[in-house]
Design an enzyme around this catalytic site. Structure first.
Site, PDB file in Angstrom:
ATOM      1  N   SER A  38      -4.301   0.074  -5.917  1.00  0.00           N
ATOM      2  CA  SER A  38      -4.919  -0.679  -5.027  1.00  0.00           C
ATOM      3  C   SER A  38      -4.999  -2.090  -5.354  1.00  0.00           C
ATOM      4  O   SER A  38      -5.434  -2.473  -6.420  1.00  0.00           O
ATOM      5  CB  SER A  38      -6.372  -0.200  -4.429  1.00  0.00           C
ATOM      6  OG  SER A  38      -6.841  -1.340  -3.729  1.00  0.00           O
ATOM      7  N   ASP A  56      -5.305   8.551 -11.672  1.00  0.00           N
ATOM      8  CA  ASP A  56      -5.920   7.385 -11.928  1.00  0.00           C
ATOM      9  C   ASP A  56      -5.819   6.503 -10.573  1.00  0.00           C
ATOM     10  O   ASP A  56      -5.123   6.734  -9.544  1.00  0.00           O
ATOM     11  CB  ASP A  56      -4.899   6.357 -13.021  1.00  0.00           C
ATOM     12  CG  ASP A  56      -3.480   6.321 -12.751  1.00  0.00           C
ATOM     13  OD1 ASP A  56      -2.960   6.972 -11.655  1.00  0.00           O
ATOM     14  OD2 ASP A  56      -2.841   5.702 -13.314  1.00  0.00           O
ATOM     15  N   HIS A 105     -10.096   3.180  -0.869  1.00  0.00           N
ATOM     16  CA  HIS A 105     -10.240   2.710   0.447  1.00  0.00           C
ATOM     17  C   HIS A 105     -10.921   1.681   0.337  1.00  0.00           C
ATOM     18  O   HIS A 105     -12.176   1.705   0.872  1.00  0.00           O
ATOM     19  CB  HIS A 105     -10.952   4.187   1.296  1.00  0.00           C
ATOM     20  CG  HIS A 105     -10.212   4.251   2.614  1.00  0.00           C
ATOM     21  ND1 HIS A 105     -10.823   4.265   3.795  1.00  0.00           N
ATOM     22  CD2 HIS A 105      -8.920   4.316   2.934  1.00  0.00           C
ATOM     23  CE1 HIS A 105     -10.039   4.479   4.750  1.00  0.00           C
ATOM     24  NE2 HIS A 105      -8.739   4.539   4.212  1.00  0.00           N
ATOM     25  N   HIS A 122       0.867  -1.325   0.132  1.00  0.00           N
ATOM     26  CA  HIS A 122      -0.114  -0.075  -0.146  1.00  0.00           C
ATOM     27  C   HIS A 122       0.931   1.186   0.003  1.00  0.00           C
ATOM     28  O   HIS A 122       0.510   2.233  -0.575  1.00  0.00           O
ATOM     29  CB  HIS A 122      -0.843  -0.056   1.112  1.00  0.00           C
ATOM     30  CG  HIS A 122      -1.789   1.035   1.426  1.00  0.00           C
ATOM     31  ND1 HIS A 122      -3.037   1.377   0.491  1.00  0.00           N
ATOM     32  CD2 HIS A 122      -2.037   2.228   2.002  1.00  0.00           C
ATOM     33  CE1 HIS A 122      -3.657   2.294   0.731  1.00  0.00           C
ATOM     34  NE2 HIS A 122      -2.829   3.212   1.766  1.00  0.00           N
ATOM     35  N   ASP A 137      -0.171  15.034   5.124  1.00  0.00           N
ATOM     36  CA  ASP A 137      -1.373  14.374   5.854  1.00  0.00           C
ATOM     37  C   ASP A 137      -0.787  13.352   6.644  1.00  0.00           C
ATOM     38  O   ASP A 137       0.205  12.438   6.229  1.00  0.00           O
ATOM     39  CB  ASP A 137      -2.058  13.982   4.553  1.00  0.00           C
ATOM     40  CG  ASP A 137      -3.085  12.761   5.113  1.00  0.00           C
ATOM     41  OD1 ASP A 137      -3.482  12.723   6.168  1.00  0.00           O
ATOM     42  OD2 ASP A 137      -3.403  11.729   4.196  1.00  0.00           O
TER      43      ASP A 137
END
Length: 696
Positions: free
Chosen positions: A524, A484, A96, A50, A265
Site C-alpha cells: 500500500s 506482509d 484498506h 494498487h 474474488d
C-alpha cells in the site's frame, strides 16, 4: 461517465484516470492503435499502483518465498502452507487504508470482506481474522473503523482473534487498516484463479453490481489524499456482511463438491482485474449486458470496473452449471453465466452485439510498467536522551499510555470465540486455534513497526518479522510462514523509495535467518496527506503450528521461577518511553539475527514446560512483566537493574518465561537469566491494584 470526463477535464482523459503520458504511449504501442474509452478505463485500473505494483514488484523478488511446505506462494489470492495430515492453511494480509481514511466504517468493513474472499478463492474456509490498526488517536474515526470490523466479522461468523492498535500523529490524516485472514482446506483441494479449458463457462455469482467503488483502485488507492478526500466517498465500496456470509458458504460448497475449475474474488478494479488475471493464460469473452445490476443506465465501462462487494467469478464446466446454479439458488444468490473461456489470448468484452473492448490479457498483467525510482537515504533525526520520572511512575505512565494499555476495550467488541476453535484468546502475544478434531493447533500473530522503521527502515522491517514470529513461538507454535503488508508513502519521493527498499531487505534478512518464507502479501503506497507521508510501516503476519494445544503456556503460578530468555542490545530510539518523555530520534539498537532465530526456536520448543511465555516489546521489560502479572493475577519478587534503559529500553528478542522450580534445569541454561519467583500481590514495588488501574 468517461465521455463527460473528456469534456470537463483540464487534462487528457488518460491523465484524469491516473496514467502518465509515457504509459499512454506504451498502451498505444502495445495495442498498435489508440485504446477506446472502455479499454483506457481497464488499463488505468490494471496499471494502477494498487493493482500493478509498479514501484514495488522488482523489490519484492528479494523476499524468500519457497519451502518444503509451500503449496502456493505469491501470485495468487493468498499463500497456502501444508500443515501435514492432509491439512493446509491459506492466509494473507491486505490493506484498506485510503477507503478507511475517507469513510472509516465501510472502509474497514469492506477490508474484512475483501480478505475473506481472498481466502475463499483458494478453496479454504475462513476460520480467523486479525486486524492491524494505526490511527492518529483513539477518536471517533478509530471507533468507527473498529465498529466496521466488528460488524462484518461478527455478522459472517468469523472470529477476530488478534492484531494490534497503534496511535501516532503520523497516521492522523491517513490511517492504516490492515486485515489478515486465515483459512483451512484439505491440502489436495487447492483452487487457483487461472482459467483453463476452452469452452468452459465464466459465472458471476453473489451480489448485484452498482456504481459503488468505481475507481477505488486508481482514483483512491493509488493517489495521495488531500483536503478534498471526502469528495472521494463514491470510490469507497459498501459492504453487506450477510451476503458475504452466504458467499462464503456457497464458495466452500462449490469447491468441496468440485463444481468449479477456478475461482476469483471480485475486489479491487472489479471484473476488470478478476477477469484479466483469469484470462492471462488463455482468453475470455465476456458479455457485460448479462451482469445483474442494481442501478439503471450503467455504462459498459462502469460495469467492468465497479468494485461492488460480495461477488465472485468462477470457471465452470458446462455439465456442472446446473448443480452450481442450484447451490446459489438455495442460498438466494444471483448466479449468471457472463462468458466463456477461449484460446484467443484476448480479454474481449461485449455489450449486446457490440464489442466494447478487446485487449490481449497479458498486456494488462505482464506488461504493466515497472519503475526503479532513485533512492535517497534519509538520516534519522538526532535525539537527546529522554528524561522520565522515577521508575515506578514511569511504569504506571507507560501502562496507561494509548499504545500499551489493555486492548480489551477493542477486542471485546469482536466475537473471538465463534467457531469453537479459539484455544488462546486475544490479549497476550499470539492467538491459538485448534485444528479439530486433532489436538494440533495454529498460532497466529500480526505485528508491525512504524516509529522504529521511521528511524531505520531495515531494522523496522526485520523487527516486524521477528516480533510476529516470537509471538507465535511464545504461544507454542513453530513458525511456518509469513505474510506482509507494506504501508509506505509516495514512492516517487526518493526518500520513500529508499525506505521501501530497506524495509523489504530487512524482512528478507529476518525471514532467511529464521528459515521461513513470505508466501503472500500486499503493498500500500501513496499513504500521504497533503504531501506528508506516514511512518514507513511494514506489518507482518505469522502462522505457526502447535503440536498439542494442551501445552500452550497460560499464566504463571505461585512458586514459579521467572526467567528472561534472550539478552538483546537496548535503545530508547523509537520506544514508547521516548514517545512519552522525549522526541522521536536516534538509532535503534542493532539486531543479532542468529540470536533472534535461536530464541524463537527455544521458545516454541520449550513451551510445553512453561506456565507463561510473553514477548518483551512495547514499553520494554518492565511493561512485559507487568502484563504477565496482570494476566496471571499474581505478582512476583524480582531482582532487576534499576536503570531506565534496562527496564524500558527496546531492541531485539527477549521474552519473560516462567515454569515450576523442578523444570528449570530441563530448560538448559544458555541464554537464560533467573530474575525471581512468582508470589504476592506486588510487582516492581507497586501493588497489582495500581498496575491494573493504570492498564485498564
Amino acid at each position: 461517465m468517461l465521455f463527460h470526463l473528456t469534456r470537463v477535464a483540464e487534462q487528457p482523459l488518460h491523465r484524469a484516470l491516473g496514467l502518465t503520458n509515457g504509459e499512454y504511449d506504451r498502451i498505444c504501442e502495445l495495442l498498435t492503435r489508440e485504446p477506446n474509452h472502455f479499454e483506457l478505463a481497464v488499463f488505468s485500473l490494471l496499471w494502477s499502483e494498487h493493482c500493478g505494483y509498479k514501484h514495488s514488484a522488482r523489490l519484492l523478488k528479494r523476499l524468500p518465498s519457497t519451502g518444503d511446505r509451500v503449496l502456493q506462494g505469491p501470485g495468487e489470492n493468498a499463500g497456502v502452507i501444508d500443515l501435514g495430515d492432509g491439512e493446509a492453511v491459506a492466509f494473507k494480509v491486505e490493506s484498506h487504508n485510503h477507503p478507511s481514511a475517507v469513510e472509516p466504517f465501510q472502509g474497514a468493513a469492506t477490508g474484512v470482506g475483501g480478505i475473506l474472499r481472498d481466502i475463499v478463492a483458494m478453496g479454504a474456509r475462513p476460520v480467523a481474522l486479525l486486524d492491524g490498526l494505526r490511527f492518529g488517536a483513539p477518536d471517533n474515526h478509530f471507533d468507527r473503523a473498529v465498529a466496521g470490523i466488528g460488524a462484518y466479522g461478527n455478522s459472517t461468523g468469523i472470529p477476530t482473534v488478534g492484531g494490534e492498535a497503534v496511535f501516532d500523529p503520523s497516521y492522523a490524516d491517513n490511517c492504516l487498516v490492515n486485515a489478515m485472514c486465515v483459512g483451512l482446506l484439505p491440502a489436495e483441494r487447492l483452487t487457483t484463479a487461472k482459467a483453463t479449458g476452452v469452452g468452459h463457462l465464466v459465472v458471476l455469482y453473489g451480489a448485484t453490481t452498482g456504481r459503488d467503488g468505481i475507481g477505488g483502485a486508481s482514483v483512491l488507492a493509488s493517489q495521495e489524499l488531500a483536503e478534498d478526500a471526502a469528495d472521494k466517498r463514491p470510490s469507497v465500496q459498501v459492504g453487506d456482511p450477510f451476503t458475504g456470509k452466504k458467499l462464503i458458504e456457497v464458495s466452500v460448497e462449490l469447491t468441496e463438491r468440485g463444481l468449479v475449475e477456478s475461482l476469483q474474488d471480485c475486489g479491487a478494479a472489479g471484473l476488470a482485474s478478476s477477469l484479466a488475471e483469469m484470462a492471462s493464460e488463455c482468453g475470455l469473452d465476456i458479455h457485460l449486458d448479462r451482469v445483474p445490476l442494481r442501478e439503471e443506465g450503467m455504462e459498459p465501462w462502469e460495469i467492468m470496473i465497479s468494485e461492488s462487494q460480495e461477488r465472485m467469478v468462477a470457471v465452470v464446466r458446462p455439465q456442472m452449471l446446473e448443480a452450481l446454479t442450484e447451490v446459489c439458488a438455495r442460498w438466494e444468490l444471483h448466479c449468471t453465466t457472463i462468458g466463456e473461456v477461449t484460446d484467443s489470448g484476448l480479454l474481449r468484452a461485449f455489450h449486446g452485439d457490440e464489442v466494447v473492448g478487446s485487449i490481449p490479457a497479458r498486456l494488462l498483467t505482464d506488461e504493466c510498467p515497472r519503475y526503479d525510482i532513485p533512492r535517497r537515504p534519509r538520516p534519522a533525526p538526532r535525539a537527546t536522551p529522554p528524561w522520565g520520572p522515577d521508575n515506578e511512575r514511569a511504569l504506571l505512565d507507560l501502562l496507561a499510555s494509548p499504545n500499551v494499555r489493555s486492548r480489551a476495550w477493542i477486542y471485546e467488541r469482536y466475537d473471538h470465540l465463534v467457531g469453537s476453535r479459539t484455544v488462546r484468546r486475544p490479549g497476550l502475544d499470539a492467538a491459538v486455534l485448534r485444528l479439530r478434531p486433532s489436538l494440533r493447533g495454529l498460532a497466529v500473530s500480526l505485528d508491525g513497526q512504524g516509529r522504529i522503521a521511521s528511524l531505520d527502515p531495515r531494522t523496522g522491517g526485520a523487527l516486524a518479522v521477528l516480533e510476529s514470529a516470537r509471538n507465535v513461538a511464545c504461544a507454542g507454535g513453530e513458525p511456518l510462514a509469513l505474510t506482509d503488508c507494506l504501508n509506505f508513502g509516495n514512492p516517487e519521493k526518493p526518500e520513500v523509495a529508499w525506505e521501501l527498499g530497506e524495509a523489504i531487505e530487512g524482512i528478507a534478512a529476518a525471514a532467511e535467518a529464521i528459515g521461513i518464507p513470505v508466501v503472500s502479501g500486499n503493498v500500500s503506497l501513496y499513504n500521504d496527506s497533503d504531501g506528508r507521508s506516514i511512518h514507513p510501516t511494514p506489518v507482518v503476519g505469522c502462522v505457526g503450528l502447535v503440536a498439542d494445544v494442551r501445552g500452550v503456556p497460560g499464566a504463571w503460578e505461585e512458586g514459579d521461577v521467572v526467567l528472561l530468555a534472550g539478552e538483546p542490545e537496548l535503545s530508547f530510539a523509537g520506544s514508547e518511553y521516548q514517545a512519552l518523555y522525549g522526541e522521536l530520534g536516534g538509532e535503534p539498537a542493532p539486531l543479532d539475527l542468529a540470536a533472534e532465530a535461536a530464541l524463537i526456536r527455544f521458545l516454541w520448543k520449550a513451551a510445553p514446560l512453561l506456565t507463561l511465555s510473553h514477548d518483551v516489546s512495547d514499553g520494554g521489560l518492565a511493561v512485559s512483566l507487568a502484563e504477565a502479572a496482570l494476566h496471571s493475577g499474581v505478582g512476583a519478587e524480582l531482582e532487576l537493574p534499576d536503570g531506565p534503559l534496562s527496564l524500558f529500553g527496546e531492541g531485539g528478542g527477549c521474552a519473560v518465561i516462567a515454569c515450576p522450580p523442578d523444570d528449570v534445569e530441563r530448560l538448559g541454561s544458555k541464554g537464560l537469566r533467573r530474575i525471581g519467583v512468582v508470589g504476592g500481590d506486588r510487582l516492581l514495588g507497586l501493588p497489582l491494584s495500581a498496575l491494573k488501574a493504570a492498564y485498564a
